[in-house]
Design a protein around this motif. Structure first.
Motif, short mmCIF file in Angstrom:
data_model
loop_
_atom_site.label_atom_id
_atom_site.label_comp_id
_atom_site.label_asym_id
_atom_site.label_seq_id
_atom_site.Cartn_x
_atom_site.Cartn_y
_atom_site.Cartn_z
N ILE A 27 0.85 -1.19 0.00
CA ILE A 27 0.00 0.00 0.00
C ILE A 27 0.88 1.24 0.00
CG2 ILE A 27 -0.31 0.07 2.53
CD1 ILE A 27 -3.28 0.95 1.90
N ARG A 33 -7.56 1.34 0.93
CA ARG A 33 -7.69 -0.02 0.42
C ARG A 33 -8.73 -0.77 1.24
NH1 ARG A 33 -3.97 -3.50 -1.96
NH2 ARG A 33 -3.11 -1.52 -2.68
N CYS A 214 -12.40 2.59 -3.78
CA CYS A 214 -10.95 2.36 -3.78
C CYS A 214 -10.63 0.97 -4.32
CB CYS A 214 -10.42 2.49 -2.36
SG CYS A 214 -11.03 1.20 -1.24
N LYS A 215 -9.35 0.70 -4.46
CA LYS A 215 -8.88 -0.63 -4.86
C LYS A 215 -9.28 -1.63 -3.77
CE LYS A 215 -4.45 -2.67 -6.32
NZ LYS A 215 -3.04 -2.28 -6.60
N GLU A 227 -7.54 -8.75 -7.01
CA GLU A 227 -7.26 -7.38 -6.59
C GLU A 227 -7.63 -6.44 -7.73
OE1 GLU A 227 -3.97 -6.40 -3.43
OE2 GLU A 227 -3.06 -6.32 -5.43
#
Ligand SMILES: Nc1ncnc2c1ncn2[C@@H]1O[C@H](COP(=O)(O)OP(=O)(O)OP(=O)(O)O)[C@@H](O)[C@H]1O
Ligand SMILES: [Mg+2]
Length: 246
Positions: A27, A33, A214-215, A227
């Protein structure tokens, strides 16, 4: 892009059961995340490893510009390095006001003795106001923390963590037990916090995850299954099979 936290090849077993299996995760310094995945996937154990509560059997956990190993540090040292963690049960001081809870959280040394003789400076009081505004509790500063709603206590707890200015904030299932409007406000607080630090949120509530925008990292059996954006991972057939299609 630079990396704040880099976990690579980490495994940990409990009584022969591999809870985390060759896990890798990275990160950046100002990144949000979300981590999702079925019960027992290893999400909480991952946070335990980063905070030093659980030591992995193998792998690396590297931190910051100097790539320091967190594995050699005590839990207290990891916290001082800037890793903050929010637990589900708030640990606010119920008999103290919201203001005093935030003020005490500003201090690194929180022994009763030092708190007793703490003389706040103007900048400390200004910071308390700023934190209260960030968590939406400006109108509640003089109330006892024990009188707050469940959601408000959770926000106070987040404010107390932010007072320590962590570079990485780990939050495990923040939406649990909250009303829809409380969940929305929690999203706003976390999104704002992630503008200046890394924030990792574990959450089962998909609407909550969507609002984080977000991711997303999907964990399954202690490894990363998928992911990417929420739309990307929710279209992944493996993710549908092990998590979404249950
Ligand atoms: N200290 C421990 N001792 C033994 N087993 C453990 C320990 N901590 C976790 N486990 C096991 O490791 C696995 C992963 O647990 P973990 O709590 O990390 O899952 P999780 O993804 O957070 O699940 P949930 O969504 O239910 O919170 C589970 O099978 C759990 O029983
Ligand atoms: Mg968990």
């Amino acid at each position: 892009m630079s990396t704040l936290l880099e976990v690579s090849g980490v495994s940990v077993s409990f009584d022969g059961f591999k809870a985390i299996n060759n896990l890798s995760f990275q990160i950046g310094p100002a990144e949000m995340r979300a981590i999702i995945g079925p019960n027992g996937a290893g999400k909480t154990t991952f946070m335990d490893i980063v905070t030093g509560k659980t030591r992995p059997d193998e792998g690396r956990v590297l931190w910051g510009e100097k790539s320091l190993s967190l594995l050699k540090m005590s839990e207290a040292r990891i916290a001082r390095e800037g890793v903050g963690r929010k637990f589900q049960r708030p640990t606010v001081f119920e008999d103290q006001s919201v203001h005093d809870n935030l003020l005490m959280a500003l201090k690194n040394d929180r022994t009763p003795w030092s708190v007793l003789f703490f003389r706040p400076k103007f900048k400390d009081l200004a910071r308390v106001e700023e934190l209260a505004s960030e968590i939406g509790l400006s109108d509640e500063l003089n109330r006892k923390a024990g009188e707050l709603s469940h959601g408000q206590k959770q926000w106070l707890e987040i404010g107390m963590l932010l007072a320590q200015e962590p570079r990485l904030l780990l939050v495990d299932e923040p939406a649990a037990g909250m009303t829809l409007s409380e969940r929305e406000h929690t999203t706003d607080i976390l999104v704002e916090a992630a503008k200046t630090r890394a924030v990792v949120v574990v959450e089962h509530d998909m609407e909550f995850v969507r609002r984080l925008n977000c991711k997303v990292t999907v964990l399954h059996e202690g490894s990363v299954l998928a992911e990417g954006s929420l739309d990307h991972v929710t279209q992944n057939q493996d993710v549908i099979d092990v998590y979404l299609g249950r």
